[in-house]
Design a protein around this motif. Sequence first.
Motif, PDB file in Angstrom:
ATOM      1  N   LEU A 184       0.766  -1.155  -0.080  1.00  0.00           N
ATOM      2  CA  LEU A 184       0.091   0.162  -0.042  1.00  0.00           C
ATOM      3  C   LEU A 184       0.829   1.456   0.126  1.00  0.00           C
ATOM      4  CD1 LEU A 184      -2.818   1.347   0.209  1.00  0.00           C
ATOM      5  CD2 LEU A 184      -2.788   1.177   2.694  1.00  0.00           C
ATOM      6  N   LEU A 185       1.770   1.252   0.821  1.00  0.00           N
ATOM      7  CA  LEU A 185       2.783   2.242   0.790  1.00  0.00           C
ATOM      8  C   LEU A 185       3.426   2.705  -0.593  1.00  0.00           C
ATOM      9  CD1 LEU A 185       2.548   2.457   3.749  1.00  0.00           C
ATOM     10  CD2 LEU A 185       4.912   3.149   4.078  1.00  0.00           C
ATOM     11  N   ALA A 243       5.074  -5.041  15.997  1.00  0.00           N
ATOM     12  CA  ALA A 243       6.540  -4.390  16.174  1.00  0.00           C
ATOM     13  C   ALA A 243       7.059  -4.503  14.750  1.00  0.00           C
ATOM     14  CB  ALA A 243       7.087  -4.743  17.393  1.00  0.00           C
ATOM     15  N   PRO A 244       7.567  -5.669  14.424  1.00  0.00           N
ATOM     16  CA  PRO A 244       8.451  -5.883  13.269  1.00  0.00           C
ATOM     17  C   PRO A 244       7.992  -5.321  12.189  1.00  0.00           C
ATOM     18  CG  PRO A 244       8.014  -8.253  14.251  1.00  0.00           C
ATOM     19  CD  PRO A 244       6.981  -7.099  14.902  1.00  0.00           C
ATOM     20  N   VAL A 245       6.824  -5.308  11.644  1.00  0.00           N
ATOM     21  CA  VAL A 245       6.212  -4.578  10.527  1.00  0.00           C
ATOM     22  C   VAL A 245       6.179  -3.058  10.741  1.00  0.00           C
ATOM     23  CG1 VAL A 245       4.205  -4.077   9.117  1.00  0.00           C
ATOM     24  CG2 VAL A 245       4.837  -6.581   9.695  1.00  0.00           C
ATOM     25  N   MET A 246       5.741  -2.609  12.048  1.00  0.00           N
ATOM     26  CA  MET A 246       5.656  -1.179  12.332  1.00  0.00           C
ATOM     27  C   MET A 246       7.124  -0.442  11.955  1.00  0.00           C
ATOM     28  SD  MET A 246       4.224   1.502  13.575  1.00  0.00           S
ATOM     29  CE  MET A 246       2.861   1.108  14.385  1.00  0.00           C
ATOM     30  N   GLU A 247       8.388  -1.307  12.184  1.00  0.00           N
ATOM     31  CA  GLU A 247       9.512  -0.765  12.152  1.00  0.00           C
ATOM     32  C   GLU A 247      10.007  -0.751  10.482  1.00  0.00           C
ATOM     33  OE1 GLU A 247      12.076  -3.455  14.367  1.00  0.00           O
ATOM     34  OE2 GLU A 247      11.370  -2.871  16.275  1.00  0.00           O
ATOM     35  N   ARG A 248       9.347  -1.530   9.981  1.00  0.00           N
ATOM     36  CA  ARG A 248       9.894  -1.585   8.535  1.00  0.00           C
ATOM     37  C   ARG A 248       9.091  -0.599   7.664  1.00  0.00           C
ATOM     38  NH1 ARG A 248      10.421  -7.375   9.386  1.00  0.00           N
ATOM     39  NH2 ARG A 248       8.409  -7.890   9.135  1.00  0.00           N
ATOM     40  N   LEU A 249       7.631  -0.216   8.326  1.00  0.00           N
ATOM     41  CA  LEU A 249       6.936   0.739   7.520  1.00  0.00           C
ATOM     42  C   LEU A 249       7.751   2.206   7.846  1.00  0.00           C
ATOM     43  CD1 LEU A 249       3.324  -0.670   8.385  1.00  0.00           C
ATOM     44  CD2 LEU A 249       4.651  -0.762   6.050  1.00  0.00           C
ATOM     45  N   ALA A 252      10.697   2.786   8.114  1.00  0.00           N
ATOM     46  CA  ALA A 252      11.720   2.854   7.375  1.00  0.00           C
ATOM     47  C   ALA A 252      11.315   3.092   6.167  1.00  0.00           C
ATOM     48  CB  ALA A 252      12.537   1.721   7.673  1.00  0.00           C
ATOM     49  N   LEU A 253      10.399   2.355   5.581  1.00  0.00           N
ATOM     50  CA  LEU A 253      10.081   2.582   4.135  1.00  0.00           C
ATOM     51  C   LEU A 253       9.269   3.847   3.929  1.00  0.00           C
ATOM     52  CD1 LEU A 253       9.580   1.113   1.260  1.00  0.00           C
ATOM     53  CD2 LEU A 253       7.319   0.172   2.121  1.00  0.00           C
ATOM     54  N   ARG A 254       8.584   4.333   4.602  1.00  0.00           N
ATOM     55  CA  ARG A 254       7.745   5.798   4.385  1.00  0.00           C
ATOM     56  C   ARG A 254       9.030   6.578   4.094  1.00  0.00           C
ATOM     57  NH1 ARG A 254       5.005   7.751  10.111  1.00  0.00           N
ATOM     58  NH2 ARG A 254       6.916   7.628  11.264  1.00  0.00           N
ATOM     59  N   ALA A 255      10.020   6.689   5.032  1.00  0.00           N
ATOM     60  CA  ALA A 255      11.166   7.613   4.963  1.00  0.00           C
ATOM     61  C   ALA A 255      11.889   7.406   3.602  1.00  0.00           C
ATOM     62  CB  ALA A 255      12.197   7.590   6.106  1.00  0.00           C
ATOM     63  N   GLU A 256      12.154   6.116   3.241  1.00  0.00           N
ATOM     64  CA  GLU A 256      12.835   5.592   2.174  1.00  0.00           C
ATOM     65  C   GLU A 256      12.142   6.131   0.834  1.00  0.00           C
ATOM     66  OE1 GLU A 256      13.231   1.731  -0.626  1.00  0.00           O
ATOM     67  OE2 GLU A 256      13.648   1.644   1.519  1.00  0.00           O
ATOM     68  N   LEU A 257      10.748   6.248   0.782  1.00  0.00           N
ATOM     69  CA  LEU A 257       9.962   6.615  -0.220  1.00  0.00           C
ATOM     70  C   LEU A 257       9.792   8.216  -0.485  1.00  0.00           C
ATOM     71  CD1 LEU A 257       7.271   3.919  -0.151  1.00  0.00           C
ATOM     72  CD2 LEU A 257       8.860   4.112  -1.839  1.00  0.00           C
ATOM     73  N   GLY A 258      10.092   8.688   0.679  1.00  0.00           N
ATOM     74  CA  GLY A 258      10.153  10.287   0.886  1.00  0.00           C
ATOM     75  C   GLY A 258       8.547  10.811   1.206  1.00  0.00           C
ATOM     76  N   ILE A 259       7.820   9.915   1.960  1.00  0.00           N
ATOM     77  CA  ILE A 259       6.694  10.438   2.023  1.00  0.00           C
ATOM     78  C   ILE A 259       6.047  10.363   3.649  1.00  0.00           C
ATOM     79  CG2 ILE A 259       5.494   9.789  -0.092  1.00  0.00           C
ATOM     80  CD1 ILE A 259       4.683   7.073   1.280  1.00  0.00           C
ATOM     81  N   GLY A 291       6.168  12.514   5.968  1.00  0.00           N
ATOM     82  CA  GLY A 291       5.253  13.505   6.405  1.00  0.00           C
ATOM     83  C   GLY A 291       3.954  13.286   5.981  1.00  0.00           C
ATOM     84  N   GLN A 292       3.328  12.411   5.173  1.00  0.00           N
ATOM     85  CA  GLN A 292       1.923  12.073   4.734  1.00  0.00           C
ATOM     86  C   GLN A 292       1.630  10.634   5.161  1.00  0.00           C
ATOM     87  OE1 GLN A 292       3.534  13.864   0.933  1.00  0.00           O
ATOM     88  NE2 GLN A 292       1.254  13.875   0.552  1.00  0.00           N
ATOM     89  N   VAL A 293       2.359   9.952   5.844  1.00  0.00           N
ATOM     90  CA  VAL A 293       1.952   8.672   6.394  1.00  0.00           C
ATOM     91  C   VAL A 293       2.109   8.524   7.962  1.00  0.00           C
ATOM     92  CG1 VAL A 293       2.389   6.287   6.124  1.00  0.00           C
ATOM     93  CG2 VAL A 293       2.871   7.624   4.215  1.00  0.00           C
ATOM     94  N   HIS A 294       0.853   8.363   8.424  1.00  0.00           N
ATOM     95  CA  HIS A 294       0.556   8.427   9.801  1.00  0.00           C
ATOM     96  C   HIS A 294       0.287   7.007  10.320  1.00  0.00           C
ATOM     97  CE1 HIS A 294       0.058  12.920   9.066  1.00  0.00           C
ATOM     98  NE2 HIS A 294      -0.507  12.167   8.307  1.00  0.00           N
ATOM     99  N   LEU A 295       1.537   6.520  11.270  1.00  0.00           N
ATOM    100  CA  LEU A 295       1.410   4.957  11.786  1.00  0.00           C
ATOM    101  C   LEU A 295       0.755   5.338  13.088  1.00  0.00           C
ATOM    102  CD1 LEU A 295       4.868   3.841  10.401  1.00  0.00           C
ATOM    103  CD2 LEU A 295       2.407   3.622   9.447  1.00  0.00           C
ATOM    104  N   LEU A 296      -0.403   5.149  13.334  1.00  0.00           N
ATOM    105  CA  LEU A 296      -1.158   5.314  14.784  1.00  0.00           C
ATOM    106  C   LEU A 296      -0.897   4.240  15.880  1.00  0.00           C
ATOM    107  CD1 LEU A 296      -4.304   7.233  13.768  1.00  0.00           C
ATOM    108  CD2 LEU A 296      -2.168   8.118  13.986  1.00  0.00           C
ATOM    109  N   GLY A 297      -0.621   3.025  15.367  1.00  0.00           N
ATOM    110  CA  GLY A 297      -0.601   1.982  16.405  1.00  0.00           C
ATOM    111  C   GLY A 297      -1.857   1.351  16.405  1.00  0.00           C
ATOM    112  N   TYR A 298      -2.142   0.655  17.770  1.00  0.00           N
ATOM    113  CA  TYR A 298      -3.202   0.225  18.260  1.00  0.00           C
ATOM    114  C   TYR A 298      -4.182   1.330  18.807  1.00  0.00           C
ATOM    115  CZ  TYR A 298      -7.064  -2.385  20.578  1.00  0.00           C
ATOM    116  OH  TYR A 298      -8.155  -2.896  21.100  1.00  0.00           O
ATOM    117  N   ARG A 299      -5.506   1.296  18.367  1.00  0.00           N
ATOM    118  CA  ARG A 299      -6.552   2.242  18.642  1.00  0.00           C
ATOM    119  C   ARG A 299      -7.754   1.681  19.049  1.00  0.00           C
ATOM    120  NH1 ARG A 299      -5.548   7.717  17.795  1.00  0.00           N
ATOM    121  NH2 ARG A 299      -3.065   8.038  17.801  1.00  0.00           N
ATOM    122  N   LEU A 300      -8.496   2.172  20.163  1.00  0.00           N
ATOM    123  CA  LEU A 300      -9.850   1.486  20.201  1.00  0.00           C
ATOM    124  C   LEU A 300     -10.796   2.232  19.421  1.00  0.00           C
ATOM    125  CD1 LEU A 300      -9.678   1.440  24.502  1.00  0.00           C
ATOM    126  CD2 LEU A 300     -10.122  -0.570  22.646  1.00  0.00           C
ATOM    127  N   GLY A 301     -11.864   1.738  19.313  1.00  0.00           N
ATOM    128  CA  GLY A 301     -12.683   2.322  18.499  1.00  0.00           C
ATOM    129  C   GLY A 301     -12.359   2.463  17.011  1.00  0.00           C
TER     130      GLY A 301
END
Length: 383
Positions: free
Chosen positions: A214-215, A237-243, A245-252, A254-264
């Motif tokens: 998707l990224l 955790a493992p995938v969060m770390e890769r994502l 790094a990947l958003r930085a590598e793709l130069g985006i 500032g536009q990709v927000h990784l919120l983690g687990y959220r209720l609701g």
Amino acid sequence: MDKPLKILHTEAAKGFGGQEIYIYRHMLAMRERGHDVSLLCQPGARLGEMAREAGFTVHALKMGGLLRMLRGIWSVSRLVRRHTYDVVNTTSRRDALIAAAGARLGGAPLVVRSRHLMSPVNSLLTYTGLPHRVLTVSSFVKQLLVHRGIADDRIGIVPPIAVPPQWSQATSDDAWQCLQDTRAEVRRELGFSDDQVVVGCVAVLREAKGHADLLRAIAPLCRQHPNLQLVIVGDGAPVMERLTALRAELGIAGQVHLLGYRLGACRLMTAFDIFALASHKEAAGTVFLEAAYVGVPIVATRVGGVPEMLVEGSNALLAPLGDQAALTAALQTLVEQPERRRQMGQAGWDWMRSAHRFTPTGHTEATEYYYHQWLKELGHGKR
């Protein structure tokens, strides 16, 4: 309805994912219909904790290792005799080996194995040797089981329950307005303005969910559209770390927000303009139903049972698995066509208000049909 049934559900997993959500919602719906529903799980299982908090009887049993398996079979056989369950419904391979064998020894009239996954079936023992029948979540998974050698007439299909937001119970106009008010509220909470286009993804962070795909697919669109934002809700955790790094590598970044687990998560989805999930495999996908419930158009991969959880071309655009260009094109269509987004979101909203099979009532009616039919076939008549 026929006489209420006494049902024992079993699950070996200690975590809480889509399979456990299915079981929990199923138990609540079946109890609401008047059935006596209990759970057998491992000590410390999150599903067990939630079921106990909801007032269900929960039996704990350690299920690891050969000795525990043998002891467990004997324990379940005694449990079944003591409580005289009509149905014992197992879920995972480990609890199926223990509970199905114990239930057969204990004389349970009907033993069912549920299948919530689309991964290959290695052993048929917990599908044909121990249980009487099999339940699954989609036609796609049923066909996988049939191809593996399980008789078609021994398999039933009961789709997952999509829990509607509270406001969807109101009249159509009031509910739609409530949805719009909630959308504005959640977007303010997340810090998004009206002129930003928010693509959202809600899924546990696993490789098979296709977050990296998707990224990569949305990256060229982010560079073309500075107002485009991607929100990813979920942990792992493992995938969060890769994502990260990947958003930085793709130069985006500032536009990709990784919120983690959220209720609701369903409430969070009201803030999305587009829901996107590039799964590599999906037996069904309750999250697609929940996106439709809040009037959000969908972009997804055409895999597994996904096409059964949406209406392609009406409220969703699907891309072939592994076709990044097609995924980008589908996203671009909705990013750049606000009127198309609105039409498809409305179509999903209208569809979910009439899709009876995904409601608690539709789900329990289908379950009751199979349970009673199979009990009759096995010589136990109506219960």
